[in-house]
Design a protein around this motif. Structure first.
Motif, PDB file in Angstrom:
ATOM      1  N   ALA B  58     -30.583 -44.268  32.291  1.00 47.52           N
ATOM      2  CA  ALA B  58     -29.331 -42.693  32.585  1.00 47.52           C
ATOM      3  C   ALA B  58     -28.179 -43.346  33.653  1.00 47.52           C
ATOM      4  N   GLY B  59     -28.219 -44.417  34.366  1.00 44.79           N
ATOM      5  CA  GLY B  59     -27.202 -44.733  34.893  1.00 44.79           C
ATOM      6  C   GLY B  59     -27.904 -43.875  36.620  1.00 44.79           C
ATOM      7  N   LEU B  60     -28.524 -43.146  36.704  1.00 48.01           N
ATOM      8  CA  LEU B  60     -28.413 -42.211  37.820  1.00 48.01           C
ATOM      9  C   LEU B  60     -29.393 -42.708  39.119  1.00 48.01           C
ATOM     10  N   PRO B  78     -23.583 -43.383  35.231  1.00 45.91           N
ATOM     11  CA  PRO B  78     -24.230 -42.753  33.753  1.00 45.91           C
ATOM     12  C   PRO B  78     -22.752 -43.056  33.076  1.00 45.91           C
ATOM     13  N   SER B  79     -22.834 -42.919  31.932  1.00 51.40           N
ATOM     14  CA  SER B  79     -21.924 -42.720  30.428  1.00 51.40           C
ATOM     15  C   SER B  79     -22.834 -41.518  29.805  1.00 51.40           C
ATOM     16  N   LEU B  80     -20.981 -40.786  29.026  1.00 50.86           N
ATOM     17  CA  LEU B  80     -21.303 -39.797  27.763  1.00 50.86           C
ATOM     18  C   LEU B  80     -21.896 -40.363  26.481  1.00 50.86           C
ATOM     19  N   ASP B  81     -22.530 -41.937  26.828  1.00 50.37           N
ATOM     20  CA  ASP B  81     -23.279 -42.513  26.175  1.00 50.37           C
ATOM     21  C   ASP B  81     -24.389 -42.245  25.555  1.00 50.37           C
ATOM     22  N   VAL B  84     -28.725 -36.939  28.219  1.00 47.87           N
ATOM     23  CA  VAL B  84     -29.871 -36.349  29.748  1.00 47.87           C
ATOM     24  C   VAL B  84     -30.217 -34.998  29.071  1.00 47.87           C
ATOM     25  N   PHE B  86     -32.976 -33.410  30.825  1.00 49.86           N
ATOM     26  CA  PHE B  86     -33.825 -33.231  32.079  1.00 49.86           C
ATOM     27  C   PHE B  86     -35.410 -32.488  32.396  1.00 49.86           C
ATOM     28  N   ILE B 157     -22.552 -33.856  23.230  1.00 57.16           N
ATOM     29  CA  ILE B 157     -21.770 -34.268  23.113  1.00 57.16           C
ATOM     30  C   ILE B 157     -21.679 -36.077  22.723  1.00 57.16           C
TER      31      ILE B 157
END
Ligand SMILES: Nc1ncnc2c1ncn2[C@@H]1O[C@H](COP(=O)(O)OP(=O)(O)OP(=O)(O)O)[C@@H](O)[C@H]1O
Ligand SMILES: [Mg+2]
Lengths: 280, 316
Positions: B58-60, B78-81, B84, B86, B157
């Motif tokens: 997720a890039g978190l 993180p990115s809109l691509d 997630v 949770f 999204i």
């Protein structure tokens, strides 16, 4: 428990009030009659004062009469030392609101920064720890010396005492925002500014409002003392002035009004607080 | 090596150990790939590092080692691509259902009008069956409904890839079943690429194309990759009729109960972390008792006195 009898609590309040007023009436009635007056002394200072008519503890009726005078004409203005109680309260409220408002303008943004940055928190913490426990009135001479204006000095004192609860609560509320919510904003690539206003601010709002409520309560406590010191106008000055006039009935009236206004201020902020509270 | 849509190479996560002690290596040498449109589940015991892997995707979170490449670009932040969902739904409690979904949609398409945003968000909430709860606050929703909002928010999204961390872990079995069906329907319709963590073996078989089995930590590994060979048009009500179902299920349970311990550390010698064995238990053996697949038997034969475990033991 008392869900079926909602009138019980108010009724009990009335009973307590009646008992209190009754005791007060009995207690004050006797002293007036029993004072033994030295005739020479009476001649010297005037009969009424000597028998305690002025300076002795007034009864509930005396206070009620005074209260009615104040309520029926709250805004008269007959010179520096004789203004209606409404005007005096107005001055105090205005000082509190200005000092409190300025404090909020400083404390909330600063609290945000402290809450978001552990570095800034560590750097400012020693200052906050030292400054917070200082009685706001201790600043008064310094304020009078530097500002040279008693009205603004009083506002400064209010500012100082309102600052800490708001600052600390804001910082705490911001730091305690759930990591999950911040992660949501991060994964949705929400800008930092939007995150601050649309995630952190609403998340911390209940804590911030609690700080504001504490602050306004303290400010209202402090304004009375501050105005006693600086004089001129305000309900604190009024109380001190009536003490010099030995008008206990006026003092008791003022005390009642101070309590009522304090309650209104507290309730207002409690209501605002409820408006921003959310259930998880 | 063929390039997958998502390519994970040599991923490792280490936490600094207590003073004087060695670092704690949660996992290392994690390699896997996910193709476009694929639904991949990861199963493993608690604490083996699944959430950590997902957070890295997720890039978190940042890995201590290794790279993740998606669609030819290395993942950084993180990115809109990557949408997630949770573990704890993570809805913003002061916003209504609709506003929660709009929050992401507005960020995805900043140029859209308020009406466009609302229509788009409503569409996705209707898709998860929440058309009648648009203006409710999360506190007024049941656990299952909250989780659905989380799913709608992630789908709305239109990410290239969806990451789900035990999305149904906190739900009762009935609600879970319903939402699984919904998710299955949406994924089949949209061909969404999904990476999902689950503890539920049945859920994994129902939803996944591939199930990655993770061994226990520390030094957790992708022990093997199980291909779910049943046809893609599965449903919860008919999946039990397929004999493959029990073979796959037994294989997974056997792994979790018996074999997941033995992969840690040096015991996994002979295991090629770059190419974890791909197995198709659905196509081999009988439904009742499944011996370990041959290539894995040779693996665990290294601890001599330990007989190859039989699945019937585990599922009894
Ligand atoms: N900040 C940290 N410091 C040290 N160790 C950590 C830290 N965060 C996580 N860990 C360790 O990393 C390991 C993996 O955690 P992770 O949350 O990824 O597990 P998980 O597989 O998702 O477990 P679960 O199935 O229970 O959700 C755990 O053993 C945990 O103890
Ligand atoms: Mg986890």
């Amino acid at each position: 428990m008392n869900a079926k009898r909602p009138w019980l609590a108010p009724l009990l309040s009335l009973v307590f009030f009646a008992v209190f007023v009754g005791l007060w009436h009995l207690g004050t009635k006797q002293t007036v009659g029993e004072v033994i007056v030295d005739p020479e002394y009476a001649a010297l200072i005037g009969a009424a004062a000597a028998t305690g008519g002025q300076s002795a503890m007034p009864g509930p009726v005396d206070v009620a009469v005074k209260l009615w005078e104040h309520i029926s004409d709250p805004f008269y203005d007959r010179g520096t030392n004789d203004k209606g109680i409404g005007i005096q309260l107005g001055h105090s409220i205005a000082r509190v609101l200005v000092g409190f408002g300025l404090a909020a303008l400083v404390a909330i943004p600063l609290g945000f920064v402290i809450g978001m940055s552990p570095l800034v928190y560590k750097a400012l913490d020693p200052f906050i720890q030292v400054l917070k426990p200082i009685s706001p009135l201790a600043w008064m001479p310094l304020a009078l010396y530097t500002i040279k204006d008693s009205g603004i000095s009083a506002i400064f004192v209010i500012f100082i005492c309102s600052l800490w609860p708001m600052l600390i609560n804001t910082a705490f509320g911001v730091a305690a925002v759930r990591k999950d919510w911040l992660n949501v904003a991060r994964t949705l690539e929400v800008s930092r500014l939007r995150t601050a206003f649309q995630v952190i601010l609403p998340a911390a709002a209940p804590t911030i409002m609690t700080g504001m409520r504490i602050s306004v309560g303290i400010a209202w406590l402090v304004i009375v003392a501050a105005e006693m010191l600086v004089g001129g106008t305000g309900i604190g000055y009024f109380v001190w002035n009536e003490w010099n006039n030995l008008s206990i009935a006026n003092i008791i009236s003022a005390i009642l009004f101070i309590g009522l206004i304090g309650m209104v201020l507290d309730n207002t902020l409690a209501r605002l607080g409820r408006a921003v509270t959310y259930k998880e | 090596m063929t390039q997958h849509f998502l390519q994970v190479e040599g991923l490792a996560k280490r936490f600094p150990g207590p003073k004087g002690k060695d670092d704690l290596t949660v996992f290392e040498n994690i390699h896997f790939g996910i193709d476009k449109g694929e639904f991949v589940c990861i199963i493993g015991h608690s604490g083996c590092g699944k959430t950590t892997i997902l957070n890295v995707l997720a890039g978190l979170d940042e890995a201590s080692d290794g790279t993740v490449i998606m669609d030819g670009k290395e993942i950084y932040g993180p990115s809109l691509d990557r949408g997630v969902v949770f573990q704890g739904h993570a809805l913003l409690p002061w916003l209504t259902t609709l506003k929660n979904v709009e929050f992401g949609v507005r960020s995805r398409w900043p140029g859209w009008s308020a009406q466009q945003i609302e229509e788009h968000s409503t569409k996705y909430l209707e898709m998860v069956g929440l058309g009648s709860a648009l203006h409710k606050k999360p506190s007024e929703l049941s656990g299952g409904m909250k989780q659905r909002v989380g799913i709608a928010r992630a789908f709305a999204i239109q990410p290239k890839m969806l990451l789900l961390d035990e999305p149904f872990g906190a739900l009762d079995a009935l609600t879970r079943g319903t939402i699984q069906d919904e998710l299955l329907g949406i994924v089949q319709a949209t061909h969404q690429t999904v990476f999902m963590i689950t503890h539920d073996v049945d859920e994994a078989i129902l939803l996944a194309d591939k199930i990655m089995l993770m061994s226990n930590g520390p030094y957790a590994k992708i022990a093997e990759i199980v291909e779910v060979t049943m046809p893609r048009d599965r449903t919860r009500s008919t999946i039990h009729h397929d004999p493959q179902y029990y073979r796959i299920r037994n294989h997974l349970v056997d792994f979790l109960v018996n074999r997941s311990k033995d992969f840690a550390g040096a015991a996994a010698a002979g295991h090629d972390a770059r190419h974890p064995p791909v197995v198709r238990p659905g196509l081999e053996g009988s439904a009742e008792v499944v011996p370990m697949p041959a290539h894995l038997q040779s693996l665990s034969a290294k601890d001599a006195d330990r007989p190859a475990p039989l699945v019937s033991k585990a599922s009894a």
